[in-house]
Motif scaffolding. Structure first.
Motif, PDB file in Angstrom:
ATOM      1  N   ALA A  55       0.901  -1.197  -0.006  1.00 49.88           N
ATOM      2  CA  ALA A  55      -0.020  -0.073  -0.142  1.00 49.88           C
ATOM      3  C   ALA A  55       0.966   1.114   0.145  1.00 49.88           C
ATOM      4  O   ALA A  55       0.462   2.177  -0.524  1.00 49.88           O
ATOM      5  CB  ALA A  55      -0.826   0.112   1.316  1.00 49.88           C
ATOM      6  N   ARG A  56       1.956   1.259   0.513  1.00 54.38           N
ATOM      7  CA  ARG A  56       2.992   2.403   0.650  1.00 54.38           C
ATOM      8  C   ARG A  56       3.467   2.548  -0.639  1.00 54.38           C
ATOM      9  O   ARG A  56       3.317   3.887  -0.892  1.00 54.38           O
ATOM     10  CB  ARG A  56       3.935   2.028   1.700  1.00 54.38           C
ATOM     11  N   THR A  57       3.873   1.516  -1.289  1.00 54.55           N
ATOM     12  CA  THR A  57       4.494   1.643  -2.598  1.00 54.55           C
ATOM     13  C   THR A  57       3.469   2.031  -3.436  1.00 54.55           C
ATOM     14  O   THR A  57       3.717   3.010  -4.478  1.00 54.55           O
ATOM     15  CB  THR A  57       4.925   0.426  -2.911  1.00 54.55           C
ATOM     16  N   ARG A  58       2.068   1.399  -3.494  1.00 52.20           N
ATOM     17  CA  ARG A  58       0.966   2.044  -4.443  1.00 52.20           C
ATOM     18  C   ARG A  58       0.887   3.737  -4.061  1.00 52.20           C
ATOM     19  O   ARG A  58       0.581   4.338  -5.082  1.00 52.20           O
ATOM     20  CB  ARG A  58      -0.169   1.282  -4.197  1.00 52.20           C
ATOM     21  N   ALA A  59       1.116   3.990  -3.166  1.00 56.60           N
ATOM     22  CA  ALA A  59       0.973   5.377  -2.599  1.00 56.60           C
ATOM     23  C   ALA A  59       1.977   6.272  -2.977  1.00 56.60           C
ATOM     24  O   ALA A  59       1.847   7.654  -2.926  1.00 56.60           O
ATOM     25  CB  ALA A  59       0.546   5.611  -1.328  1.00 56.60           C
ATOM     26  N   GLY A  60       3.090   5.716  -3.309  1.00 54.29           N
ATOM     27  CA  GLY A  60       4.204   6.520  -3.531  1.00 54.29           C
ATOM     28  C   GLY A  60       4.855   7.086  -2.531  1.00 54.29           C
ATOM     29  O   GLY A  60       5.424   8.386  -2.684  1.00 54.29           O
ATOM     30  N   LEU A  61       4.773   6.525  -1.314  1.00 54.18           N
ATOM     31  CA  LEU A  61       5.251   7.163  -0.051  1.00 54.18           C
ATOM     32  C   LEU A  61       6.493   6.596   0.462  1.00 54.18           C
ATOM     33  O   LEU A  61       6.655   5.262   0.469  1.00 54.18           O
ATOM     34  CB  LEU A  61       4.343   7.246   1.161  1.00 54.18           C
ATOM     35  N   SER A  62       7.566   7.263   0.958  1.00 56.27           N
ATOM     36  CA  SER A  62       8.818   6.577   1.315  1.00 56.27           C
ATOM     37  C   SER A  62       8.312   6.246   3.019  1.00 56.27           C
ATOM     38  O   SER A  62       7.294   6.802   3.490  1.00 56.27           O
ATOM     39  CB  SER A  62       9.774   7.826   1.509  1.00 56.27           C
ATOM     40  N   LEU A  63       9.170   5.724   3.664  1.00 56.94           N
ATOM     41  CA  LEU A  63       8.959   5.361   4.991  1.00 56.94           C
ATOM     42  C   LEU A  63       8.916   6.657   5.793  1.00 56.94           C
ATOM     43  O   LEU A  63       7.770   6.584   6.573  1.00 56.94           O
ATOM     44  CB  LEU A  63      10.074   4.147   5.554  1.00 56.94           C
ATOM     45  N   ASP A  64       9.893   7.371   5.498  1.00 57.03           N
ATOM     46  CA  ASP A  64       9.672   8.717   6.269  1.00 57.03           C
ATOM     47  C   ASP A  64       8.305   9.665   6.203  1.00 57.03           C
ATOM     48  O   ASP A  64       7.835  10.302   7.149  1.00 57.03           O
ATOM     49  CB  ASP A  64      11.028   9.856   5.894  1.00 57.03           C
ATOM     50  N   GLU A  65       7.959   9.727   4.914  1.00 53.56           N
ATOM     51  CA  GLU A  65       6.808  10.433   4.543  1.00 53.56           C
ATOM     52  C   GLU A  65       5.582   9.792   5.143  1.00 53.56           C
ATOM     53  O   GLU A  65       4.754  10.253   5.615  1.00 53.56           O
ATOM     54  CB  GLU A  65       6.605  10.618   3.216  1.00 53.56           C
ATOM     55  N   LEU A  66       5.353   8.235   5.070  1.00 50.70           N
ATOM     56  CA  LEU A  66       4.444   7.613   5.744  1.00 50.70           C
ATOM     57  C   LEU A  66       4.348   7.793   7.267  1.00 50.70           C
ATOM     58  O   LEU A  66       3.475   8.042   7.935  1.00 50.70           O
ATOM     59  CB  LEU A  66       4.441   5.980   5.223  1.00 50.70           C
ATOM     60  N   GLY A  67       5.481   7.825   7.822  1.00 50.54           N
ATOM     61  CA  GLY A  67       5.727   7.963   9.168  1.00 50.54           C
ATOM     62  C   GLY A  67       5.093   9.235   9.598  1.00 50.54           C
ATOM     63  O   GLY A  67       4.526   9.388  10.715  1.00 50.54           O
ATOM     64  N   ARG A  68       5.543  10.239   8.765  1.00 50.28           N
ATOM     65  CA  ARG A  68       5.260  11.799   9.173  1.00 50.28           C
ATOM     66  C   ARG A  68       3.853  11.770   9.098  1.00 50.28           C
ATOM     67  O   ARG A  68       3.058  12.443  10.005  1.00 50.28           O
ATOM     68  CB  ARG A  68       5.933  12.625   8.286  1.00 50.28           C
ATOM     69  N   VAL A  77      -5.059   1.801  12.397  1.00 47.39           N
ATOM     70  CA  VAL A  77      -6.071   2.867  12.107  1.00 47.39           C
ATOM     71  C   VAL A  77      -5.499   4.119  11.216  1.00 47.39           C
ATOM     72  O   VAL A  77      -5.887   4.639  10.088  1.00 47.39           O
ATOM     73  CB  VAL A  77      -7.052   3.450  12.972  1.00 47.39           C
ATOM     74  N   ARG A  78      -4.514   4.580  11.805  1.00 51.51           N
ATOM     75  CA  ARG A  78      -3.493   5.717  11.379  1.00 51.51           C
ATOM     76  C   ARG A  78      -3.059   5.500  10.085  1.00 51.51           C
ATOM     77  O   ARG A  78      -3.104   6.129   9.226  1.00 51.51           O
ATOM     78  CB  ARG A  78      -2.721   6.379  12.342  1.00 51.51           C
ATOM     79  N   LEU A  79      -2.410   4.272  10.121  1.00 47.77           N
ATOM     80  CA  LEU A  79      -1.584   3.755   8.770  1.00 47.77           C
ATOM     81  C   LEU A  79      -2.732   3.583   7.697  1.00 47.77           C
ATOM     82  O   LEU A  79      -2.444   4.214   6.660  1.00 47.77           O
ATOM     83  CB  LEU A  79      -1.003   2.484   9.081  1.00 47.77           C
ATOM     84  N   ALA A  80      -3.932   3.076   7.920  1.00 47.30           N
ATOM     85  CA  ALA A  80      -4.915   2.648   7.183  1.00 47.30           C
ATOM     86  C   ALA A  80      -5.382   4.042   6.526  1.00 47.30           C
ATOM     87  O   ALA A  80      -5.536   4.183   5.031  1.00 47.30           O
ATOM     88  CB  ALA A  80      -6.243   1.843   7.568  1.00 47.30           C
ATOM     89  N   ASP A  81      -5.803   5.060   7.246  1.00 49.84           N
ATOM     90  CA  ASP A  81      -6.195   6.417   6.976  1.00 49.84           C
ATOM     91  C   ASP A  81      -5.323   7.164   5.916  1.00 49.84           C
ATOM     92  O   ASP A  81      -5.589   7.476   4.945  1.00 49.84           O
ATOM     93  CB  ASP A  81      -6.609   7.271   8.116  1.00 49.84           C
ATOM     94  N   THR A  82      -4.038   7.035   6.324  1.00 52.48           N
ATOM     95  CA  THR A  82      -2.810   7.726   5.637  1.00 52.48           C
ATOM     96  C   THR A  82      -2.744   6.967   4.121  1.00 52.48           C
ATOM     97  O   THR A  82      -2.623   7.804   3.317  1.00 52.48           O
ATOM     98  CB  THR A  82      -1.642   7.681   6.449  1.00 52.48           C
ATOM     99  N   LEU A  83      -2.737   5.734   4.220  1.00 60.07           N
ATOM    100  CA  LEU A  83      -2.672   5.136   2.979  1.00 60.07           C
ATOM    101  C   LEU A  83      -3.803   5.020   1.968  1.00 60.07           C
ATOM    102  O   LEU A  83      -3.847   4.460   0.905  1.00 60.07           O
ATOM    103  CB  LEU A  83      -2.314   3.531   3.140  1.00 60.07           C
ATOM    104  N   GLY A  84      -4.955   5.373   2.594  1.00 62.27           N
ATOM    105  CA  GLY A  84      -6.276   5.289   1.989  1.00 62.27           C
ATOM    106  C   GLY A  84      -6.970   4.156   1.807  1.00 62.27           C
ATOM    107  O   GLY A  84      -7.592   3.606   0.761  1.00 62.27           O
ATOM    108  N   VAL A  85      -6.577   3.083   2.629  1.00 58.75           N
ATOM    109  CA  VAL A  85      -7.272   1.674   2.678  1.00 58.75           C
ATOM    110  C   VAL A  85      -7.842   1.536   3.790  1.00 58.75           C
ATOM    111  O   VAL A  85      -7.686   2.151   4.807  1.00 58.75           O
ATOM    112  CB  VAL A  85      -6.181   0.358   2.398  1.00 58.75           C
ATOM    113  N   SER A  86      -8.574   0.071   4.135  1.00 57.64           N
ATOM    114  CA  SER A  86      -9.316  -0.068   5.172  1.00 57.64           C
ATOM    115  C   SER A  86      -8.503  -0.868   6.055  1.00 57.64           C
ATOM    116  O   SER A  86      -7.264  -1.121   5.634  1.00 57.64           O
ATOM    117  CB  SER A  86     -10.159  -1.168   4.838  1.00 57.64           C
ATOM    118  N   VAL A  87      -8.508  -0.754   7.408  1.00 60.13           N
ATOM    119  CA  VAL A  87      -7.893  -1.553   8.282  1.00 60.13           C
ATOM    120  C   VAL A  87      -7.644  -3.231   7.776  1.00 60.13           C
ATOM    121  O   VAL A  87      -6.615  -3.691   7.788  1.00 60.13           O
ATOM    122  CB  VAL A  87      -8.637  -1.420   9.843  1.00 60.13           C
TER     123      VAL A  87
END
Length: 194
Positions: A18-31, A56-66
């Motif tokens: 999901a992080r790769t699909r969203a084009g986010l680095s670990l740093d950006e997802l963490g932030r 829940v925070r990860l799912a919301d940020t990645l735009g996916v369900s838990v």
């Protein structure tokens, strides 16, 4: 233990994908998700034990369900899920619990939850991403739904809905256990066709 390890491997794979699909680095997802980079690195290596709020925070940020973060591949056209086959993702101090039963597929998934709240027990939730809509249907007992600091009594046979991008809390009230079905309607995620 093997079941827990398999679940962690599935979670690790799904978060990374999901992080790769969203084009986010670990740093950006963490932030964005307010999760440390170290915790994310561990999670993507199937190490650690993330709590419900983190998921829940990860799912919301990645735009996916838990459950999209937790589930393996679909097994067929029809899925029947028994409540006793699903591990609670939240357990209250007085015996309450929340179980994510399933999530529908498609660009705008819906999570279906079973909740049990004892009188006086509560679960405060942080605001979700814009576009998330929650619905609670009380099947037994009563609860107080607090949205933006305003309390709303919801009793057996009643259903309430609200935009989930506001602070909200579920609280058991009355003298008996409150049972409810909650749905979380998730807007299309990054890269979804609208």
């Amino acid at each position: 233990m093997a079941e827990t390890e398999a679940a962690l491997r599935t979670l690790a794979h799904n978060v990374r994908a999901a992080r790769t699909r969203a084009g986010l680095s670990l740093d950006e997802l963490g932030r964005r998700a307010k999760v440390s980079k170290g915790a994310l690195v561990g999670l993507e290596k199937a190490q650690g034990n993330p709590n419900f709020a983190t998921l829940v925070r990860l799912a919301d940020t990645l735009g996916v369900s838990v459950s999209a973060l937790m589930e393996g591949p679909a097994e067929g056209r029809v899925r029947v899920v028994s409540a006793d086959a699903v591990t609670p993702l939240w357990a209250g101090e007085r015996g309450g619990e929340a179980r994510l039963m399933l999530t529908t597929s498609g660009p705008s998934p819906v999570e279906v939850w079973r909740w049990k709240l004892e009188p006086g027990e509560e679960y405060p939730s942080h605001p979700h991403q814009r576009g998330v809509v929650e619905t609670v249907s009380v099947t037994a007992g009563e609860m107080v739904l607090v949205v933006d600091g305003i309390e709303h009594a919801v009793r057996a046979g009643q259903t309430a809905t609200f935009d989930g991008d506001a602070p909200h809390t579920y609280r058991g009230s009355g003298t008996e256990t409150c049972h409810l079905i909650m749905t979380v309607h998730i807007p299309p995620g990054p890269g979804s066709a609208n």
